[in-house]
Write an enzyme that holds these catalytic residues in place. Structure first.
Site, PDB file in Angstrom:
ATOM      1  N   LYS A  13      38.826 -19.753  35.833  1.00 20.03           N
ATOM      2  CA  LYS A  13      39.294 -21.018  35.249  1.00 20.03           C
ATOM      3  C   LYS A  13      38.205 -22.096  35.284  1.00 20.03           C
ATOM      4  O   LYS A  13      37.965 -22.768  34.288  1.00 20.03           O
ATOM      5  CB  LYS A  13      40.533 -21.546  35.991  1.00 20.03           C
ATOM      6  CG  LYS A  13      41.773 -20.690  35.818  1.00 20.03           C
ATOM      7  CD  LYS A  13      43.022 -21.398  36.335  1.00 20.03           C
ATOM      8  CE  LYS A  13      42.996 -21.677  37.816  1.00 20.03           C
ATOM      9  NZ  LYS A  13      43.038 -20.481  38.674  1.00 20.03           N
ATOM     10  N   ARG A  88      50.916 -25.955  38.692  1.00 13.41           N
ATOM     11  CA  ARG A  88      50.917 -24.722  39.484  1.00 13.41           C
ATOM     12  C   ARG A  88      52.336 -24.287  39.840  1.00 13.41           C
ATOM     13  O   ARG A  88      52.505 -23.240  40.452  1.00 13.41           O
ATOM     14  CB  ARG A  88      50.203 -24.940  40.818  1.00 13.41           C
ATOM     15  CG  ARG A  88      48.702 -25.034  40.792  1.00 13.41           C
ATOM     16  CD  ARG A  88      48.051 -23.680  40.838  1.00 13.41           C
ATOM     17  NE  ARG A  88      47.134 -23.414  41.926  1.00 13.41           N
ATOM     18  CZ  ARG A  88      45.902 -23.886  42.026  1.00 13.41           C
ATOM     19  NH1 ARG A  88      45.419 -24.708  41.146  1.00 13.41           N
ATOM     20  NH2 ARG A  88      45.143 -23.529  43.036  1.00 13.41           N
ATOM     21  N   ARG A 127      32.414 -15.296  45.023  1.00 12.99           N
ATOM     22  CA  ARG A 127      32.180 -16.685  44.595  1.00 12.99           C
ATOM     23  C   ARG A 127      31.414 -17.480  45.658  1.00 12.99           C
ATOM     24  O   ARG A 127      31.733 -17.439  46.830  1.00 12.99           O
ATOM     25  CB  ARG A 127      33.544 -17.352  44.332  1.00 12.99           C
ATOM     26  CG  ARG A 127      33.438 -18.802  43.948  1.00 12.99           C
ATOM     27  CD  ARG A 127      34.613 -19.284  43.151  1.00 12.99           C
ATOM     28  NE  ARG A 127      35.888 -19.151  43.842  1.00 12.99           N
ATOM     29  CZ  ARG A 127      37.057 -19.378  43.250  1.00 12.99           C
ATOM     30  NH1 ARG A 127      37.109 -19.711  41.977  1.00 12.99           N
ATOM     31  NH2 ARG A 127      38.178 -19.250  43.934  1.00 12.99           N
ATOM     32  N   ARG A 160      33.659 -21.052  49.696  1.00  9.83           N
ATOM     33  CA  ARG A 160      34.791 -21.937  49.960  1.00  9.83           C
ATOM     34  C   ARG A 160      35.590 -21.392  51.122  1.00  9.83           C
ATOM     35  O   ARG A 160      35.822 -20.190  51.204  1.00  9.83           O
ATOM     36  CB  ARG A 160      35.703 -21.974  48.728  1.00  9.83           C
ATOM     37  CG  ARG A 160      35.377 -23.091  47.769  1.00  9.83           C
ATOM     38  CD  ARG A 160      36.120 -22.940  46.480  1.00  9.83           C
ATOM     39  NE  ARG A 160      37.565 -22.831  46.640  1.00  9.83           N
ATOM     40  CZ  ARG A 160      38.417 -22.803  45.615  1.00  9.83           C
ATOM     41  NH1 ARG A 160      37.957 -22.880  44.373  1.00  9.83           N
ATOM     42  NH2 ARG A 160      39.707 -22.691  45.809  1.00  9.83           N
ATOM     43  N   ARG A 171      46.940 -16.953  48.790  1.00  8.43           N
ATOM     44  CA  ARG A 171      46.816 -17.645  47.498  1.00  8.43           C
ATOM     45  C   ARG A 171      47.331 -16.773  46.363  1.00  8.43           C
ATOM     46  O   ARG A 171      47.960 -17.271  45.425  1.00  8.43           O
ATOM     47  CB  ARG A 171      45.361 -18.068  47.268  1.00  8.43           C
ATOM     48  CG  ARG A 171      44.954 -19.187  48.220  1.00  8.43           C
ATOM     49  CD  ARG A 171      43.463 -19.438  48.209  1.00  8.43           C
ATOM     50  NE  ARG A 171      42.968 -19.819  46.906  1.00  8.43           N
ATOM     51  CZ  ARG A 171      41.741 -19.548  46.467  1.00  8.43           C
ATOM     52  NH1 ARG A 171      40.908 -18.880  47.222  1.00  8.43           N
ATOM     53  NH2 ARG A 171      41.378 -19.952  45.278  1.00  8.43           N
TER      54      ARG A 171
HETATM   55  P1  AMP Z   1      41.801 -24.391  43.269  1.00 12.26           P
HETATM   56  O1  AMP Z   1      40.388 -24.886  43.416  1.00 12.26           O
HETATM   57  O2  AMP Z   1      42.374 -24.712  41.920  1.00 12.26           O
HETATM   58  O3  AMP Z   1      41.952 -22.945  43.624  1.00 12.26           O
HETATM   59  O4  AMP Z   1      42.699 -25.227  44.317  1.00 12.26           O
HETATM   60  C1  AMP Z   1      42.427 -25.165  45.709  1.00 12.26           C
HETATM   61  C2  AMP Z   1      43.657 -25.601  46.494  1.00 12.26           C
HETATM   62  O5  AMP Z   1      44.020 -26.949  46.138  1.00 12.26           O
HETATM   63  C3  AMP Z   1      44.910 -24.789  46.229  1.00 12.26           C
HETATM   64  O6  AMP Z   1      44.959 -23.587  46.971  1.00 12.26           O
HETATM   65  C4  AMP Z   1      45.990 -25.790  46.650  1.00 12.26           C
HETATM   66  O7  AMP Z   1      46.082 -25.893  48.052  1.00 12.26           O
HETATM   67  C5  AMP Z   1      45.426 -27.107  46.133  1.00 12.26           C
HETATM   68  N1  AMP Z   1      45.863 -27.365  44.743  1.00 12.26           N
HETATM   69  C6  AMP Z   1      45.073 -27.453  43.638  1.00 12.26           C
HETATM   70  N2  AMP Z   1      45.804 -27.705  42.530  1.00 12.26           N
HETATM   71  C7  AMP Z   1      47.106 -27.776  42.953  1.00 12.26           C
HETATM   72  C8  AMP Z   1      48.350 -27.997  42.293  1.00 12.26           C
HETATM   73  N3  AMP Z   1      48.421 -28.199  40.969  1.00 12.26           N
HETATM   74  N4  AMP Z   1      49.472 -27.999  43.059  1.00 12.26           N
HETATM   75  C9  AMP Z   1      49.432 -27.809  44.383  1.00 12.26           C
HETATM   76  N5  AMP Z   1      48.300 -27.569  45.059  1.00 12.26           N
HETATM   77  C10 AMP Z   1      47.135 -27.571  44.373  1.00 12.26           C
END
Ligand code: AMP
Length: 213
Positions: A13, A88, A127, A160, A171
């Site tokens: 993404k 999400r 990653r 990360r 996740r």
């Molecule tokens: P990502 O970088 O998109 O994988 O997001 C990393 C973390 O941020 C996720 O595992 C969640 O803990 C939090 N997060 C990001 N976007 C959302 C969302 N739309 N709703 C809830 N938690 C989010």
């Protein structure tokens, strides 16, 4: 162009979001990046979000929805935006759909990146990112020129904390339970674009742009 980008963790993404946003000249808004910035700066939002993120869980809907609505109300989003990592959950999607309807800024597309699960784990474990400029690499599919070193500024790359094996499964489980239902949600709304996201970043980007044209 107003777009949301869907797909499991590791579907690409972030990489695709950059290319699409550049192509349309719209801001790329990654809720994950915004949360990580807030955690790094120790803001009140970051302090609330950190524990959830460390466990690989979702930050509560109430925190996320308001945050995103504030962000897209800014001037740079008046001609569109690309949301990466939001919505999400179904409550986030419903709240956001209602918000866009009320503001008369309907979504043009929900782009869904489809990747088989064995590939996802491989992509996530490879990653690495630059702590300074945020550039993202993959040691298998998109390595930096020099091992573990950012091409742009020479910083040492890091993994990360939520990409470590023990958090990745949580996740993925959260994705299946909370986020995958959005595919049906946006199909019913008539805006879904399902994209086979196996291939090089360039190949996938061409497929996305063709589907959105
Ligand atoms: P990502 O970088 O998109 O994988 O997001 C990393 C973390 O941020 C996720 O595992 C969640 O803990 C939090 N997060 C990001 N976007 C959302 C969302 N739309 N709703 C809830 N938690 C989010």
């Amino acid at each position: 162009m107003r777009v949301v980008l869907l797909g499991p963790p590791g579907a690409g993404k972030g990489t695709q979001a950059k290319g699409i946003a550049e192509h349309y000249g719209i801001p790329h808004i990654s809720t994950g990046d915004l949360f990580r910035e807030n955690v790094g700066q120790g803001t009140p939002l970051g302090l609330k979000a950190k524990a959830y993120m460390d466990r690989g869980e979702l930050v509560p809907d109430s925190l996320v929805i308001e945050f995103v609505e504030d962000r897209i109300a800014r001037d740079d989003c008046k001609d569109g935006f690309l949301l990466d990592g939001f919505p999400r959950t179904i409550p986030q999607a419903e709240a956001f759909w209602d918000y866009c309807t009320e503001k008369n800024i309907p979504l043009d597309a929900a782009v869904n990146l489809e990747v088989p699960s064995d590939l996802i784990v491989h992509r996530i474990s490879g990653r690495r990112s630059c702590p300074k400029c945020g550039a993202v690499y993959n040691i298998y599919t998109n390595p930096p020129k020099a091992e573990n070193t950012c091409d742009h500024d020479g910083s040492e790359l890091v993994q990360r904390s939520d990409d470590k094996a023990e958090t990745v499964q949580t996740r993925l489980d959260v994705y299946d339970k909370e986020t995958a239902p959005l595919i049906d949600y946006y199909t019913d709304k008539g805006v879904i674009k399902n994209i086979d996201a196996v291939g090089t970043p360039d190949e996938v980007q061409q497929k996305i742009l063709a589907a959105m044209a």
